[in-house]
Motif scaffolding. Structure first.
Motif, PDB file in Angstrom:
ATOM      1  N   TRP A  32       1.085  -1.199   0.070  1.00 50.66           N
ATOM      2  CA  TRP A  32      -0.440   0.011   0.103  1.00 50.66           C
ATOM      3  C   TRP A  32       0.565   0.973  -0.322  1.00 50.66           C
ATOM      4  CZ3 TRP A  32      -0.693   4.188   3.185  1.00 50.66           C
ATOM      5  CH2 TRP A  32      -2.011   4.945   2.981  1.00 50.66           C
ATOM      6  N   ALA A  33       2.123   1.373   0.905  1.00 55.21           N
ATOM      7  CA  ALA A  33       3.032   2.521   0.849  1.00 55.21           C
ATOM      8  C   ALA A  33       3.220   2.435  -0.449  1.00 55.21           C
ATOM      9  CB  ALA A  33       3.583   2.152   2.198  1.00 55.21           C
ATOM     10  N   ALA A  34       3.891   1.460  -0.962  1.00 55.98           N
ATOM     11  CA  ALA A  34       4.257   1.833  -2.728  1.00 55.98           C
ATOM     12  C   ALA A  34       3.773   2.174  -3.298  1.00 55.98           C
ATOM     13  CB  ALA A  34       4.761   0.049  -3.334  1.00 55.98           C
ATOM     14  N   ALA A  35       2.343   1.876  -3.579  1.00 55.19           N
ATOM     15  CA  ALA A  35       0.919   2.530  -4.252  1.00 55.19           C
ATOM     16  C   ALA A  35       1.206   3.627  -4.213  1.00 55.19           C
ATOM     17  CB  ALA A  35       0.471   1.194  -4.366  1.00 55.19           C
ATOM     18  N   ALA A  36       0.624   3.932  -2.731  1.00 56.37           N
ATOM     19  CA  ALA A  36       0.737   6.032  -2.406  1.00 56.37           C
ATOM     20  C   ALA A  36       1.910   6.519  -3.273  1.00 56.37           C
ATOM     21  CB  ALA A  36       0.257   5.868  -1.207  1.00 56.37           C
ATOM     22  N   TRP A  37       2.557   5.684  -2.743  1.00 54.51           N
ATOM     23  CA  TRP A  37       3.968   6.407  -2.772  1.00 54.51           C
ATOM     24  C   TRP A  37       3.971   7.152  -4.933  1.00 54.51           C
ATOM     25  CZ3 TRP A  37       8.482   5.100  -5.781  1.00 54.51           C
ATOM     26  CH2 TRP A  37       9.643   6.140  -6.817  1.00 54.51           C
ATOM     27  N   LEU A  38       3.718   5.485  -5.196  1.00 55.18           N
ATOM     28  CA  LEU A  38       4.084   6.096  -7.079  1.00 55.18           C
ATOM     29  C   LEU A  38       2.778   7.105  -7.081  1.00 55.18           C
ATOM     30  CD1 LEU A  38       5.323   5.349  -9.734  1.00 55.18           C
ATOM     31  CD2 LEU A  38       3.180   3.033  -9.322  1.00 55.18           C
ATOM     32  N   THR A  39       1.160   6.757  -6.637  1.00 55.68           N
ATOM     33  CA  THR A  39       0.258   7.495  -7.288  1.00 55.68           C
ATOM     34  C   THR A  39       1.046   8.895  -7.002  1.00 55.68           C
ATOM     35  OG1 THR A  39      -0.972   5.724  -6.769  1.00 55.68           O
ATOM     36  CG2 THR A  39      -1.909   8.136  -6.777  1.00 55.68           C
ATOM     37  N   ALA A  40       1.501   9.160  -5.505  1.00 48.10           N
ATOM     38  CA  ALA A  40       1.144  11.030  -5.311  1.00 48.10           C
ATOM     39  C   ALA A  40       2.062  11.757  -6.210  1.00 48.10           C
ATOM     40  CB  ALA A  40       2.438  11.092  -4.433  1.00 48.10           C
ATOM     41  N   ARG A  41       3.675  10.821  -6.506  1.00 49.72           N
ATOM     42  CA  ARG A  41       4.130  10.965  -7.606  1.00 49.72           C
ATOM     43  C   ARG A  41       3.981  11.493  -9.179  1.00 49.72           C
ATOM     44  NH1 ARG A  41       9.589   6.729  -9.155  1.00 49.72           N
ATOM     45  NH2 ARG A  41       9.216   7.490 -11.822  1.00 49.72           N
ATOM     46  N   ARG A  42       3.526  10.337  -9.592  1.00 41.61           N
ATOM     47  CA  ARG A  42       2.791  10.631 -10.455  1.00 41.61           C
ATOM     48  C   ARG A  42       1.966  11.780 -11.023  1.00 41.61           C
ATOM     49  NH1 ARG A  42       0.121   4.999 -12.908  1.00 41.61           N
ATOM     50  NH2 ARG A  42       0.244   6.200 -14.816  1.00 41.61           N
ATOM     51  N   VAL A  43       0.893  11.952 -10.286  1.00 41.98           N
ATOM     52  CA  VAL A  43      -0.054  13.164  -9.564  1.00 41.98           C
ATOM     53  C   VAL A  43       0.857  14.592  -9.324  1.00 41.98           C
ATOM     54  CG1 VAL A  43      -1.253  14.392  -7.493  1.00 41.98           C
ATOM     55  CG2 VAL A  43      -2.149  11.969  -7.973  1.00 41.98           C
ATOM     56  N   ARG A  44       2.096  14.743  -9.143  1.00 47.51           N
ATOM     57  CA  ARG A  44       3.061  15.596  -9.454  1.00 47.51           C
ATOM     58  C   ARG A  44       3.768  15.810 -10.495  1.00 47.51           C
ATOM     59  NH1 ARG A  44       5.066  14.267  -3.541  1.00 47.51           N
ATOM     60  NH2 ARG A  44       6.651  12.684  -5.376  1.00 47.51           N
ATOM     61  N   ALA A  45       3.434  14.837 -10.814  1.00 45.19           N
ATOM     62  CA  ALA A  45       4.584  15.797 -12.814  1.00 45.19           C
ATOM     63  C   ALA A  45       3.288  15.922 -13.453  1.00 45.19           C
ATOM     64  CB  ALA A  45       4.160  14.328 -13.270  1.00 45.19           C
ATOM     65  N   ILE A  46       1.374  15.717 -12.372  1.00 46.29           N
ATOM     66  CA  ILE A  46       0.619  16.363 -13.159  1.00 46.29           C
ATOM     67  C   ILE A  46       0.702  17.865 -13.599  1.00 46.29           C
ATOM     68  CG2 ILE A  46      -1.540  16.562 -13.709  1.00 46.29           C
ATOM     69  CD1 ILE A  46      -2.290  13.190 -12.674  1.00 46.29           C
ATOM     70  N   ALA A  47       0.411  18.740 -14.507  1.00 50.59           N
ATOM     71  CA  ALA A  47       0.155  19.979 -14.316  1.00 50.59           C
ATOM     72  C   ALA A  47      -0.775  20.689 -15.002  1.00 50.59           C
ATOM     73  CB  ALA A  47       1.336  20.703 -15.584  1.00 50.59           C
ATOM     74  N   THR A  48      -2.327  20.587 -13.089  1.00 51.53           N
ATOM     75  CA  THR A  48      -3.090  21.353 -13.187  1.00 51.53           C
ATOM     76  C   THR A  48      -3.289  21.728 -12.078  1.00 51.53           C
ATOM     77  OG1 THR A  48      -3.718  19.330 -11.884  1.00 51.53           O
ATOM     78  CG2 THR A  48      -4.131  18.790 -13.994  1.00 51.53           C
ATOM     79  N   PRO A  49      -3.639  23.414 -12.040  1.00 52.14           N
ATOM     80  CA  PRO A  49      -3.521  23.837 -10.454  1.00 52.14           C
ATOM     81  C   PRO A  49      -4.458  23.852  -9.554  1.00 52.14           C
ATOM     82  CG  PRO A  49      -5.215  25.101 -12.978  1.00 52.14           C
ATOM     83  CD  PRO A  49      -4.614  23.769 -13.071  1.00 52.14           C
ATOM     84  N   ALA A  50      -3.802  24.048  -8.508  1.00 56.79           N
ATOM     85  CA  ALA A  50      -4.291  23.247  -7.560  1.00 56.79           C
ATOM     86  C   ALA A  50      -5.803  23.304  -7.040  1.00 56.79           C
ATOM     87  CB  ALA A  50      -3.313  23.497  -6.072  1.00 56.79           C
ATOM     88  N   GLY A  51      -5.787  24.598  -7.462  1.00 60.19           N
ATOM     89  CA  GLY A  51      -7.061  25.249  -6.599  1.00 60.19           C
ATOM     90  C   GLY A  51      -8.111  24.629  -7.432  1.00 60.19           C
ATOM     91  N   ARG A  52      -7.965  24.172  -8.539  1.00 62.82           N
ATOM     92  CA  ARG A  52      -8.720  23.264  -9.093  1.00 62.82           C
ATOM     93  C   ARG A  52      -9.512  21.257  -8.692  1.00 62.82           C
ATOM     94  NH1 ARG A  52      -9.095  22.325 -15.939  1.00 62.82           N
ATOM     95  NH2 ARG A  52      -6.819  21.190 -15.146  1.00 62.82           N
ATOM     96  N   SER A  53      -8.484  21.230  -7.977  1.00 62.41           N
ATOM     97  CA  SER A  53      -8.926  19.667  -7.883  1.00 62.41           C
ATOM     98  C   SER A  53      -8.329  19.702  -6.720  1.00 62.41           C
ATOM     99  CB  SER A  53      -7.302  18.481  -9.109  1.00 62.41           C
ATOM    100  OG  SER A  53      -6.075  19.125  -8.174  1.00 62.41           O
ATOM    101  N   LEU A  54      -8.542  20.903  -6.253  1.00 65.31           N
ATOM    102  CA  LEU A  54      -7.856  20.995  -4.385  1.00 65.31           C
ATOM    103  C   LEU A  54      -9.472  19.902  -3.379  1.00 65.31           C
ATOM    104  CD1 LEU A  54      -6.777  20.658  -2.001  1.00 65.31           C
ATOM    105  CD2 LEU A  54      -7.317  22.881  -1.788  1.00 65.31           C
TER     106      LEU A  54
END
Length: 74
Positions: A32-54
């Protein structure tokens, strides 16, 4: 991902005893920790404004918390 990890952890805690339960719980937590880390890394790579997805992110986190609480209470 979190719901499946909680279900697997509950299954291991209920049906396994001793060292087997500890190993199963550790494996679930590690995966679970590895999957969460990988997901967080992929989310940071997406160039979307934080206000819209928060708001969607907050709603998803709250849903996971409620689901986890309900799984642990049953």
């Amino acid at each position: 991902m979190t719901a499946i990890a909680l279900l697997l952890a509950r299954l291991a805690a209920v049906h396994l005893k001793g060292v087997a339960a500890a190993v199963a719980l550790a494996a679930v937590a590690l995966i679970w920790a590895a999957a969460a880390w990988l997901t967080a890394r992929r989310v940071r790579a997406i160039a979307t404004p934080a206000g819209r997805s928060l708001p969607a992110l907050v709603a998803l986190i709250l849903l996971y918390c409620v689901m986890g609480t309900l799984l642990l209470m049953s």
